[in-house]
Design a protein around this motif. Structure first.
Motif, PDB file in Angstrom:
ATOM      1  N   PRO B 195       7.326  -3.832   2.535  1.00 53.05           N
ATOM      2  CA  PRO B 195       7.563  -4.579   1.294  1.00 53.05           C
ATOM      3  C   PRO B 195       6.360  -5.432   0.890  1.00 53.05           C
ATOM      4  N   ALA B 196       5.752  -6.078   1.878  1.00 61.50           N
ATOM      5  CA  ALA B 196       4.598  -6.935   1.573  1.00 61.50           C
ATOM      6  C   ALA B 196       3.414  -6.086   1.125  1.00 61.50           C
ATOM      7  N   VAL B 197       3.229  -4.932   1.766  1.00 61.85           N
ATOM      8  CA  VAL B 197       2.127  -4.051   1.370  1.00 61.85           C
ATOM      9  C   VAL B 197       2.354  -3.551  -0.060  1.00 61.85           C
ATOM     10  N   THR B 198       3.599  -3.233  -0.397  1.00 58.58           N
ATOM     11  CA  THR B 198       3.907  -2.797  -1.753  1.00 58.58           C
ATOM     12  C   THR B 198       3.600  -3.902  -2.753  1.00 58.58           C
ATOM     13  N   ALA B 199       4.041  -5.107  -2.436  1.00 54.24           N
ATOM     14  CA  ALA B 199       3.781  -6.231  -3.340  1.00 54.24           C
ATOM     15  C   ALA B 199       2.285  -6.408  -3.533  1.00 54.24           C
ATOM     16  N   PHE B 200       1.562  -6.359  -2.434  1.00 52.35           N
ATOM     17  CA  PHE B 200       0.111  -6.511  -2.521  1.00 52.35           C
ATOM     18  C   PHE B 200      -0.491  -5.347  -3.303  1.00 52.35           C
ATOM     19  N   GLY B 201       0.048  -4.151  -3.098  1.00 46.78           N
ATOM     20  CA  GLY B 201      -0.434  -2.985  -3.824  1.00 46.78           C
ATOM     21  C   GLY B 201      -0.288  -3.152  -5.321  1.00 46.78           C
ATOM     22  N   ILE B 202       0.826  -3.715  -5.748  1.00 50.26           N
ATOM     23  CA  ILE B 202       1.028  -3.937  -7.183  1.00 50.26           C
ATOM     24  C   ILE B 202      -0.056  -4.873  -7.727  1.00 50.26           C
TER      25      ILE B 202
END
Lengths: 383, 278
Positions: B195-202
């Protein structure tokens, strides 16, 4: 399978001494419980054995060989954690497979996409699958192998964690309060299961807990730790009946042992609450503390008197709380027969047999009672 | 009765305010779509109308694709943003793991430096980095677009905060199972931190897809242009800006981002609910 020796283990965190020189020897195949209140250093000691925490000084030896420079996984010990520490993204099967894959597969074979294509991996995977299936059968978790940890109940996760520990056939098992996240009923059940597992595997178990009931019921030996020191080690019966220190006496046993203020007279006799006990010791005159377990208090007759201030009826047994006359002291007595409970507020006489008495000096150390004196006192009773 | 009345009045007021806010946010996009659909004559007419009299979206799109190699620019955008994101993750995860879970001397100082790094705007370091790339001879290349962003202090900070919430027991269990420290980062921490990687990816993809400043200074060659530069190319001071195709091109370059964002947002919410389990 393994014998673990600790010598002069010291550990401090930020200047506070957590372990103050632990010397201890865990025999092969023993179920040893490290008990003590929270913060006594028992978990730190376990982590030092596991190799997850380096000690400041001292040595850990497994089967006579020092392991201080060896990484946790190479010590070949398995650990079950309080939070089970299952990998949340892996299925039960893959969770149990991790230690085997890490040991048996080469780095290339473990690669996500390329690995499964290699011929050697397929053979090894088949062996791993067979091992896991065998473990799952033993622990009754075969139907759960495809589920993720999030879909398991606490007891099931506990079993999976034990399975992950068992599958690698370690030299010893380390348990860090593994039952404290379970509800009371399940805890009692798992207690029996773990004890049975120990008997079946005949492996060395090191079990950390703050719950004296767990320690008493499962272990072959208990080591009581307080404030970074190992105070006493012995069988559950020894620890319960023969505590060497007042802190051990108070920690083990529920309800707690009754402690009464006492005095050692110049002639070695012992007074409690102004009444002379028919006991004597060699210690120098002065204050002392006298401990008597609740089940050894005899209600109805005796030199002391108190009034009933509280009753706890548990069905099979009852605890009577007495306020001792003329003092602010409270005392708990266990009644095995709940059909004849005293009335609340009623005055009761009570006493205790001489062999129920444990005497401690002001520093908390046990004072040995003089045997011949105790013998002589019992004589009139025999006649 | 009067109470429910006042409550509904409040609710209405609240919605009016929210709609007004949304309208202000959406107006430029609506205007973009409107202009992209208008023929040149209607774009420059003095009256304001949202819906064009004659729809010219297809013509504008065709002109936009004819005037510039939009597909190539979109591909550039994908290559650059994906490379940046992958490299950022490769740097940020081990760094965050060390800052969150390993004990070593100077860890707090290092973390303070990371926090300090967040405060520095990229423009402040633009000239030194530009000169560095010039000396190394990497100007006007993909490397010039990617390399300066591979270390994201924001990413390190975000991942470190997330890793702090991963129980230590899990890391210890991995060590007992024989996973190396780097193995723990990729096999244990990364799956836990999706989830954190996705948020950072956005954050990362949006920022670098839309970045105009940095590509503008390091690029010369047309074939390396990123989408925002491509749109700017439609501005032409001499012949007059052709707004229809410009807006159509803007629509095209925004589309992947909007689609990706909607997709990632759903994953993002899934990810957050996933972390609820122990």
């Amino acid at each position: 399978m393994a014998q673990i020796e600790l010598s002069a283990i010291r550990k401090s965190f930020d200047g506070t001494d957590v372990l103050k020189g632990i010397d201890f020897r865990i025999e092969d195949g023993e179920f040893i419980s490290l008990v003590g209140p929270s913060g006594c250093g028992k978990s730190t000691l376990l982590r030092i054995i596991a190799g997850l925490e380096p000690q400041n000084s001292g040595e850990v030896r497994i089967d006579g060989r020092p392991v201080d420079a060896i990484r946790p996984s190479a010590r070949n010990l398995a650990m079950v954690f309080q939070s089970y520490a299952l990998y949340p993204h892996l299925s039960t099967f893959d969770n149990i497979a991790v230690p085997l894959r890490m040991r048996r597969l080469s780095a290339i074979e473990r690669l996500p996409l390329l690995g499964p294509l290699l011929p050697g991996r397929r053979v090894k995977e088949r062996a791993i699958r067979a091992d896991i299936t065998a473990i799952a059968e033993q622990l009754d978790i075969a139907p759960l192998l495809r589920r993720k940890p999030g879909q398991l109940s606490g007891g099931q996760r506990q079993r999976v964690a034990v399975g992950r520990a068992m599958v690698r056939e370690p030299r010893a098992f380390l348990f860090d309060e593994p039952l404290s996240n379970l509800d009371a009923k399940l805890r009692v059940h798992m207690r029996a299961e773990l004890a049975e597992l120990h008997r079946r595997l005949e492996a060395t178990f090191v079990y950390v807990t703050h719950d004296q009931a767990e320690a008493m019921t499962m272990s072959s030996r208990i080591a009581v730790m307080m404030g970074g020191e190992l105070i006493q080690a012995g069988t559950p019966a020894q620890i319960y009946n023969d505590p060497s220190d007042i802190r051990v006496a108070e920690f083990i046993g529920s309800p707690k042992i009754n402690i009464l203020p006492g005095r050692i007279r110049n002639d070695g006799g012992i007074d409690v609450l102004g009444t002379a006990l028919r006991l004597a010791c060699k210690a120098t005159a002065g204050d002392c503390r006298v401990g008597v377990r609740p089940e050894r208090i005899e209600l109805g007759a005796g030199p002391f008197s108190g009034s009933v201030v509280h009753l706890e009826n548990l069905g099979a047994e009852a605890f009577v709380h007495l306020a001792i006359e003329g003092t602010a002291l409270r005392l708990i007595a266990r009644l095995a027969d709940v059909r004849h409970l005293p009335a609340m507020g009623s005055a009761l006489a009570f006493g205790f047999p001489p062999d129920a008495v444990r005497v401690f000096d002001p520093a908390g150390k046990r004072i040995e009672l003089r045997a011949e004196q105790a013998e002589r006192i019992r004589e009139p009773a025999h006649v | 009765m009067s109470r429910t009345h006042s409550v509904t009045l409040r609710a209405v007021l609240r919605h009016v305010l929210l709609i007004a806010g949304a309208a202000i946010m959406l107006a430029p996009f609506i205007w973009m779509i409107s202009t992209a659909s208008k023929p040149q004559t209607e774009v420059f007419s003095s009256e304001l109308h949202l819906i064009p009299y004659r729809f010219a979206l297809v013509e504008n799109l065709r002109e936009a694709f004819a005037k510039a190699n939009l597909l190539r620019f979109l591909l550039n955008g994908v290559i650059v943003t994906i490379s940046i994101f992958v490299l950022q993750v490769m740097v940020a995860l081990p760094a965050a793991y060390a800052l969150a879970k390993l004990r070593f001397v100077g860890r707090e100082t290092l973390f303070a430096l990371v926090l300090f790094g967040i405060l520095i705007p990229p423009q402040a370091t633009a000239i030194p980095v530009f000169l560095l790339l010039h000396k190394v001879g990497l100007l006007d290349s993909y490397a010039a677009l990617v390399l300066p962003f591979t270390i994201s202090v924001f990413g390190i900070f975000l991942m470190r905060q997330f890793f702090k919430t991963v129980p230590d027991d899990l890391v210890d269990a991995a060590r007992m199972d024989g996973i190396s420290e780097f193995g723990i980062v990729w096999r244990v921490m990364l799956p836990a931190a999706i989830p954190a990687v996705t948020a950072f990816g956005i954050f990362s993809v949006v920022a670098h897809w839309n970045d105009y400043f940095w590509p503008l200074i390091v690029l010369n060659s047309e074939q390396l242009r990123t989408p925002p530069l491509a749109v700017a190319h439609f501005r032409n001071n001499e012949a007059g800006t052709s707004y229809g195709p410009l807006m159509a091109a803007a629509m095209v370059i925004i589309a992947p981002l909007v689609i990706a964002f909607l997709f990632a947002q759903r994953r993002f919410i899934e990810g957050i609910t996933l972390t609820g389990i122990k």
